[in-house]
Design an enzyme around this catalytic site. Structure first.
Site, PDB file in Angstrom:
ATOM      1  N   ARG A  19       0.802  -1.229   0.000  1.00 41.96           N
ATOM      2  CA  ARG A  19       0.000   0.000   0.000  1.00 41.96           C
ATOM      3  C   ARG A  19       0.832   1.275   0.000  1.00 41.96           C
ATOM      4  O   ARG A  19       0.300   2.358  -0.237  1.00 41.96           O
ATOM      5  CB  ARG A  19      -0.974  -0.024   1.184  1.00 41.96           C
ATOM      6  CG  ARG A  19      -2.136  -1.003   0.947  1.00 41.96           C
ATOM      7  CD  ARG A  19      -2.901  -1.285   2.213  1.00 41.96           C
ATOM      8  NE  ARG A  19      -3.506  -0.083   2.743  1.00 41.96           N
ATOM      9  CZ  ARG A  19      -3.970   0.026   3.996  1.00 41.96           C
ATOM     10  NH1 ARG A  19      -3.873  -1.000   4.824  1.00 41.96           N
ATOM     11  NH2 ARG A  19      -4.500   1.147   4.413  1.00 41.96           N
ATOM     12  N   SER A 393      30.742  44.475   1.052  1.00 44.98           N
ATOM     13  CA  SER A 393      29.608  43.886   0.340  1.00 44.98           C
ATOM     14  C   SER A 393      29.970  43.414  -1.063  1.00 44.98           C
ATOM     15  O   SER A 393      30.840  43.980  -1.725  1.00 44.98           O
ATOM     16  CB  SER A 393      28.496  44.935   0.211  1.00 44.98           C
ATOM     17  OG  SER A 393      28.018  45.245   1.497  1.00 44.98           O
TER      18      SER A 393
END
Ligand code: UD1
Ligand code: CA
Length: 452
Positions: A19, A393
């Site tokens: 199942r 950054s």
């Protein structure tokens, strides 16, 4: 935890599991981030078993390595003629063992060690039952086998749903399938089980009636429904998972962890979280996560295989992958991915970064958009950033590379060579300025457009 006598565990896992409609063996489907059967191994391990045997049928190639990893042997059942027949296959593996035997189901993974121990204690109580059966009273008894028992827990009859009368089906005391039996009783009883029933199978519960025919009592112990919920389909797996999550949330809150919206937080079986940590809505904990005390985890963070030390702050929208270690009071902000990298105490990567195969020193600041370029398509390389370094950054750190203590990398740099302690590295084109150029350009273009 100790048990009254040495015990062996037999885990039945030879059923076809049709199942599930899966190529993966049913008992290997994950529940709370670990294969179902590993929950059983973990629980049994806390009781210190003498021997462990997994009874396997189809898909045994998948189960053998898992059993071996837990020191369990494998017994093969082929063909699968029922649960009694399955247990019989473990006889050779238990040859010479004369302690108690705990029979478990691979698809019933959440039985608590304390319940297992209660079963073994009941087996060794003064009235010495032949068989101890674990039962529950599910809200919906469905097609479980039924137990007809007296008020004192003495079992009169075990009957499969298929074979039960309407009256027997009306009882809500259901067989979980789990049993405790002395080894020397077990295989003698199993040898007498027949298959004259609705399924034509050898039913394990029949040993209770065979013992009764010898004048020996068997006893039932009841436990909560969730603990013995069997998993036969993906729907049942999801239902058991949901219940497990619900219970674990309550457990964490009781232990001093704040969950702002508990129903939206997802844990794994091995998740550890210290007190006074606050978990915001919609956070996922995959396997292997340890979180210290007083940590704040903001929404939509996806965390697996990571250590987050006390006082750290993570997210929102952070992705921590295996090998991430976020140091005390360190900060990993939004859209930052960390893999196999350590951030030292107080280090910060607040925005939009990928940090992989890296060592970030205490107090270092990783600017927005910084990427550790750790992979050249063939191999991975490390990046080391010293204490209190500042990475501007949008920098790319091409590994292997080291940025020294206290060094500064200018924004937008592509760093390919090591930067010395305390140095400034700016690795980008120098800025050029043409006075008045923009104004002249705009005037010229505007005139052109007007002329059209
Ligand atoms: C079994 C019990 C039923 C109980 C229910 C609880 C029997 C006859 N019935 O029914 O009373 O209420 O569990 O979930 O015992 N297995 C094998 N070999 C086999 C058959 C099964 O190893 O030949 C294993 C399965 O992999 C599974 C467990 O035994 O782990 C139970 O088998 P399953 O077919 O699911 O039994 P149920 O019909 O649910
Ligand atoms: Ca079942």
């Amino acid at each position: 935890m100790t048990t009254p006598k040495p015990f062996a565990a037999i885990v039945l896992a030879a059923g076809k599991g049709t199942r599930m409609k899966s190529d993966l063996h049913k008992v290997l489907h994950p529940l709370a981030g670990r294969p179902m059967i590993d929950h059983l191994f973990a629980s049994v391990a806390t009781l210190g078993p003498e021997l462990q045997v997994v009874v396997v049928g189809s898909g045994r190639d998948q189960l053998e390595p898992v059993a071996a990893a837990h020191g369990a042997s494998v017994a093969v059942q082929d063909p699968q003629l029922g649960t009694a027949h399955a247990v019989q296959q473990a006889e050779a593996a238990l040859a010479g063992f004369d302690g108690d035997v705990l029979i478990l189901y691979g698809d019933t993974p959440l039985v608590e060690p304390s319940t297992m121990r209660l079963m073994l204690e009941r087996l060794n109580a003064a009235d010495a039952p032949a068989v101890v059966v674990l039962a529950s009273r599910p809200a919906d008894p469905l097609h479980y086998g039924r137990i007809i028992a007296g008020a004192d827990g003495t079992i009169f009859k075990m009957v499969e749903y298929k074979d039960a009368t309407l009256e027997e089906r009306a009882t809500d005391l259901c067989n979980s399938g789990l049993m405790a039996v002395r080894a020397q009783d077990l295989f003698a009883l199993l040898g007498r089980v027949g298959n004259d029933n609705a399924a034509g199978e050898y039913y394990l519960p029949d040993i209770v009636m065979i013992a009764a025919a010898d004048g020996r009592k068997s006893a039932v112990i009841e436990t909560a429904e969730w603990e013995v919920a069997g998993i036969n389909s993906r729907g049942e797996l999801a239902a058991v998972e949901a219940e497990w999550q619900r219970r674990r949330r309550g457990w964490f809150m009781a232990a001093g962890v704040s969950l702002t919206a508990p129903e939206t937080v997802w844990f794994s079986a091995d998740t550890e979280i210290g007190r006074d940590t606050v978990v915001a809505p919609n956070v996922f904990f995959g396997p292997g996560v340890r979180v210290g005390e007083g940590v704040r985890i903001h929404s939509f963070s996806h965390i697996e295989g990571a250590d987050i030390l006390s006082g750290a702050e993570v997210g929102p929208y952070a992705r921590l992958r295996p090998g991430a270690e976020i140091g005390e009071k360190a900060k990993v902000g939004n859209f930052v991915e960390v893999k196999k990298a350590r951030l030292g105490r107080g280090a910060k990567a607040n925005h939009l970064s990928y940090i992989g195969d890296a060592e970030i020193g205490a107090g270092a600041n990783i600017g927005a958009g910084t990427i550790t370029c750790n992979y050249d398509g063939f191999f991975k390389y490390p990046t080391r950033i010293g204490e209190d370094a500042f990475i501007g950054s949008n920098s790319a750190l091409v590994a292997p590379v080291t940025v020294g203590k206290g060094a500064i990398v200018g924004a937008g740099s592509v760093v390919t060579r090591d930067v010395a302690d305390g140095a400034l590295a700016v690795c980008r084109a120098r800025q050029e300025e043409r006075p008045g150029w923009a104004a002249r350009f705009k005037a010229m273009m505007a005139a052109k457009k007007k002329a059209r």
